[in-house]
Design a protein around this motif. Structure first.
Motif, PDB file in Angstrom:
ATOM      1  N   LEU A 150       1.172  -1.764   0.292  1.00 42.62           N
ATOM      2  CA  LEU A 150       0.148   0.405   0.011  1.00 42.62           C
ATOM      3  C   LEU A 150       0.364   1.708   0.078  1.00 42.62           C
ATOM      4  N   VAL A 151       1.605   1.322   0.810  1.00 43.67           N
ATOM      5  CA  VAL A 151       2.620   2.009   1.042  1.00 43.67           C
ATOM      6  C   VAL A 151       3.756   2.491  -0.463  1.00 43.67           C
ATOM      7  N   VAL A 152       4.443   1.703  -1.088  1.00 41.45           N
ATOM      8  CA  VAL A 152       5.103   2.117  -2.364  1.00 41.45           C
ATOM      9  C   VAL A 152       3.925   2.148  -3.720  1.00 41.45           C
ATOM     10  N   ILE A 153       2.583   1.478  -3.514  1.00 40.79           N
ATOM     11  CA  ILE A 153       1.375   1.713  -4.843  1.00 40.79           C
ATOM     12  C   ILE A 153       0.854   3.306  -4.374  1.00 40.79           C
ATOM     13  N   THR A 154       1.365   3.687  -2.989  1.00 38.20           N
ATOM     14  CA  THR A 154       0.462   5.215  -2.906  1.00 38.20           C
ATOM     15  C   THR A 154       1.803   5.991  -3.064  1.00 38.20           C
ATOM     16  N   ILE A 155       2.778   5.557  -3.278  1.00 34.95           N
ATOM     17  CA  ILE A 155       4.209   6.706  -3.351  1.00 34.95           C
ATOM     18  C   ILE A 155       4.432   6.816  -4.629  1.00 34.95           C
ATOM     19  N   ASN A 156       4.617   5.895  -5.283  1.00 32.05           N
ATOM     20  CA  ASN A 156       4.698   6.151  -7.013  1.00 32.05           C
ATOM     21  C   ASN A 156       3.630   6.320  -7.859  1.00 32.05           C
ATOM     22  N   ALA A 157       2.406   6.217  -6.762  1.00 30.51           N
ATOM     23  CA  ALA A 157       1.268   6.737  -7.180  1.00 30.51           C
ATOM     24  C   ALA A 157       1.408   8.469  -7.478  1.00 30.51           C
ATOM     25  N   VAL A 158       1.851   8.968  -6.201  1.00 26.08           N
ATOM     26  CA  VAL A 158       1.933  10.396  -6.358  1.00 26.08           C
ATOM     27  C   VAL A 158       2.832  11.175  -6.937  1.00 26.08           C
ATOM     28  N   ASN A 159       3.817   9.953  -6.853  1.00 27.28           N
ATOM     29  CA  ASN A 159       5.455  10.744  -7.407  1.00 27.28           C
ATOM     30  C   ASN A 159       5.013  10.569  -9.306  1.00 27.28           C
ATOM     31  N   PHE A 160       4.063  10.048  -9.874  1.00 25.05           N
ATOM     32  CA  PHE A 160       3.677   9.649 -11.593  1.00 25.05           C
ATOM     33  C   PHE A 160       3.090  11.309 -12.138  1.00 25.05           C
ATOM     34  N   VAL A 161       2.211  11.959 -11.013  1.00 27.63           N
ATOM     35  CA  VAL A 161       1.201  12.697 -11.000  1.00 27.63           C
ATOM     36  C   VAL A 161       1.794  13.851 -11.018  1.00 27.63           C
ATOM     37  N   ASP A 162       3.303  13.569 -10.736  1.00 28.00           N
ATOM     38  CA  ASP A 162       3.795  15.230 -10.092  1.00 28.00           C
ATOM     39  C   ASP A 162       4.926  15.899 -11.715  1.00 28.00           C
ATOM     40  N   GLY A 163       3.841  16.347 -12.204  1.00 27.96           N
ATOM     41  CA  GLY A 163       4.703  16.496 -13.728  1.00 27.96           C
ATOM     42  C   GLY A 163       3.860  18.214 -13.930  1.00 27.96           C
ATOM     43  N   LEU A 164       2.983  18.943 -14.288  1.00 30.57           N
ATOM     44  CA  LEU A 164       3.233  19.865 -13.530  1.00 30.57           C
ATOM     45  C   LEU A 164       3.143  20.316 -12.413  1.00 30.57           C
ATOM     46  N   ASP A 165       3.278  21.958 -12.589  1.00 35.16           N
ATOM     47  CA  ASP A 165       3.340  22.518 -11.685  1.00 35.16           C
ATOM     48  C   ASP A 165       1.448  22.716 -10.434  1.00 35.16           C
ATOM     49  N   GLY A 166       2.016  22.507  -9.705  1.00 35.34           N
ATOM     50  CA  GLY A 166       1.241  22.561  -7.925  1.00 35.34           C
ATOM     51  C   GLY A 166       0.266  21.730  -8.223  1.00 35.34           C
ATOM     52  N   LEU A 167       0.440  20.661  -9.493  1.00 27.56           N
ATOM     53  CA  LEU A 167      -0.041  19.517  -9.662  1.00 27.56           C
ATOM     54  C   LEU A 167      -0.289  18.227  -8.046  1.00 27.56           C
ATOM     55  N   ALA A 168       0.546  18.045  -8.086  1.00 34.81           N
ATOM     56  CA  ALA A 168       0.713  17.081  -6.919  1.00 34.81           C
ATOM     57  C   ALA A 168       0.710  17.299  -5.349  1.00 34.81           C
ATOM     58  N   ALA A 169       0.771  18.196  -5.053  1.00 39.60           N
ATOM     59  CA  ALA A 169       0.662  19.091  -4.007  1.00 39.60           C
ATOM     60  C   ALA A 169      -0.751  19.350  -3.755  1.00 39.60           C
ATOM     61  N   GLY A 170      -1.678  19.830  -4.654  1.00 41.87           N
ATOM     62  CA  GLY A 170      -3.231  20.326  -4.896  1.00 41.87           C
ATOM     63  C   GLY A 170      -4.004  19.229  -5.112  1.00 41.87           C
ATOM     64  N   MET A 171      -3.835  18.155  -6.161  1.00 42.73           N
ATOM     65  CA  MET A 171      -3.984  17.196  -5.950  1.00 42.73           C
ATOM     66  C   MET A 171      -4.229  16.184  -3.749  1.00 42.73           C
ATOM     67  N   VAL A 172      -3.453  16.437  -3.573  1.00 39.71           N
ATOM     68  CA  VAL A 172      -2.264  16.111  -2.449  1.00 39.71           C
ATOM     69  C   VAL A 172      -3.732  16.541  -1.422  1.00 39.71           C
ATOM     70  N   CYS A 173      -3.471  17.757  -0.936  1.00 37.84           N
ATOM     71  CA  CYS A 173      -4.771  18.664  -0.473  1.00 37.84           C
ATOM     72  C   CYS A 173      -6.116  17.936  -0.667  1.00 37.84           C
ATOM     73  N   ILE A 174      -6.504  18.134  -1.542  1.00 37.59           N
ATOM     74  CA  ILE A 174      -7.681  17.553  -1.745  1.00 37.59           C
ATOM     75  C   ILE A 174      -8.032  16.627  -1.381  1.00 37.59           C
ATOM     76  N   ALA A 175      -6.758  15.036  -1.682  1.00 36.85           N
ATOM     77  CA  ALA A 175      -7.565  13.788  -0.853  1.00 36.85           C
ATOM     78  C   ALA A 175      -7.413  13.772   0.726  1.00 36.85           C
ATOM     79  N   SER A 176      -6.376  14.456   1.460  1.00 40.47           N
ATOM     80  CA  SER A 176      -6.313  15.158   2.834  1.00 40.47           C
ATOM     81  C   SER A 176      -7.063  16.123   2.950  1.00 40.47           C
ATOM     82  N   THR A 177      -8.059  16.712   2.742  1.00 39.99           N
ATOM     83  CA  THR A 177      -8.849  17.143   3.667  1.00 39.99           C
ATOM     84  C   THR A 177     -10.022  16.639   3.424  1.00 39.99           C
TER      85      THR A 177
END
Length: 442
Positions: A150-177
């Protein structure tokens, strides 16, 4: 709630204030790699933004340890220390990768070791709520393997989506909210103390993302790098593991009867927590598509390319900012839709609202050339490209002779090429999308 908000604000403030000095340090240290074929940005941008995020995490945990109610989390559970140990290891590997480009298999091994460190200190899945069966107790090896996966899949899912400015931080912020709202409901409404660590983790994760986003929005002044993307992925997975594997479903008392019926009644609650991929469904889908695409081509699953979802949004004509907002929209729709379904699974209005919003999202995907215009009263709060054009009265333009017009130099504008800020250049656009192969040209 006030102590959680205080922890969030402290984490966000520390992350925000440290990001500027970290950017200067990254420039001095040379953590500004050359632009690769798959990159979207046009100018070398420093990485190592994960340094500020990690110190924000430490500040949040330290603040919570000195608050009256939250200090009990550290006294009754070892999970915060387990999170800090795993986060420190994965953050260190990420910093080295941002500077020296570590091999992908080494990073994968480090992710598994970081997950193992958390498991050894008690942050693991003990049982699973299975519909129609009840709570299934896991053996030590089963819990360890499931937690690590679970940890490895989640880490790589977030790492893969980190391709545009503010994309990964914003999506994780929405999920964590969305995750915070659910975990706080379990902890406060039902009085289950086992959900307190997950609530704390999600509040700190929100602070990390909120503090970093002002520096990372387009055009970004600094990237979080692998040191940041792997870190926030690990914190998100730690919160899901904590509340999924530690909270007994029968303790919620949502249904008076057998344990099987209680678990069946709480299935809508545990679906988005049993698999964090439901909360971060967009990056998870991107991860699966990337693995299938690269394996089909005979490449390594870790080989980088320009076939991610955000790259495709840019190819069909969306600007950088609009592509990020579309990804935000889908992440919020899935995360808060699952949250609303967990609160009241029998409401048909929730299903109809999700369907209607999904239709709106599909329309936005099919209108890449549409530029929304803000109302007059809100124009001062939005970027200039979203403001209405005003006609200024003045003298009539002077017509030039053809000879003079020919003498003026012309600057060619290439259609379909992104500019310095990632937006599509203004000019003639063909009716068909430009299908370039990955790695050729931007």
């Amino acid at each position: 709630m006030r102590e959680y908000l205080l922890t969030l604000c402290v984490t966000a403030a520390v992350t925000y204030l440290l990001t500027g000095p970290v950017r200067k340090f990254a420039i001095v240290a040379g953590a500004m790699p050359e632009i690769r074929a798959r990159d979207v940005h046009r100018e070398p941008t420093p990485r190592l933004g994960g340094i500020a995020m990690f110190f924000g995490l430490c500040a949040g945990l330290l603040t919570a340890d000195h608050l009256t109610n939250l200090t009990q989390v550290f006294e009754r559970s070892n999970e915060p220390r387990a999170l800090l140990s795993g986060a420190a290891l994965i953050w260190l590997i990420g910093v080295l990768d941002d500077k020296f480009e570590i091999d992908a298999l080494i990073k994968l091994g480090a992710q598994m070791i970081a997950a193992g460190v958390m498991v050894v200190q008690g942050l693991t899945i003990l049982w699973l709520p299975v519909p129609g069966v009840g709570s299934v107790a896991l053996t030590q090896w089963q819990g360890t393997l499931l937690t690590v996966a679970l940890v490895v899949i989640t880490i790589n899912a977030v790492n893969f989506v980190d391709g545009l400015d503010g994309l990964a931080a914003g999506m994780v912020c929405i999920a964590s909210t969305a995750f915070f709202l659910y975990a706080y409901r379990i902890w406060y409404s039902y009085g289950i103390e086992a959900a307190a660590p997950a609530t704390l983790f999600s509040a700190i994760l929100m602070g990390m993302c909120v503090g970093f986003l002002p520096h990372n929005m387009h055009p970004a002044r600094i990237f979080m790098g692998d040191s940041g993307s792997m870190l926030i992925g690990l914190v998100l997975a730690a919160g899901a593991i904590s509340v999924t594997g530690q909270v007994d479903p029968d303790a919620l008392n949502l249904y008076v009867g057998s344990e099987k019926e209680a678990v069946h009644q709480t299935v809508p609650v545990y679906i988005p927590l049993l698999l964090p991929l439901t909360i971060i469904a967009v990056p998870a889908a991107d991860l699966i598509l990337a693995i299938v695409r690269r394996t089909w081509r005979g490449q390594s699953p870790f080989a980088a390319d320009r076939g991610h979802l955000h790259h495709r949004l840019l190819e069909i004509g969306h600007s950088h900012s609009r592509a990020v907002l579309i990804m935000y929209f889908w992440s919020a729709l899935i995360a808060f839709g699952a949250l609303a379904y967990s609160v009241n699974s029998a409401s048909m209005w929730i299903v109809l609202s999700v369907v209607a919003l999904s239709a709106i999202g599909l329309v936005l995907l099919l209108l890449p050339r549409f530029t929304p215009r803000a109302p007059r009263w809100a124009e001062r709060f939005v970027p200039p490209r979203y403001r209405r054009r005003r006609t200024v009265a003045g003298p009539a333009p002077v017509l030039q002779e053809p000879a003079l017009r020919e003498a003026e130099p012309r600057t060619p504008v290439v259609s379909g090429v992104s500019g310095a800020n990632g937006a599509t250049a203004v000019g003639h656009r063909s009716g068909l999308p430009d299908r370039r192969k990955a790695g050729t040209s931007r």
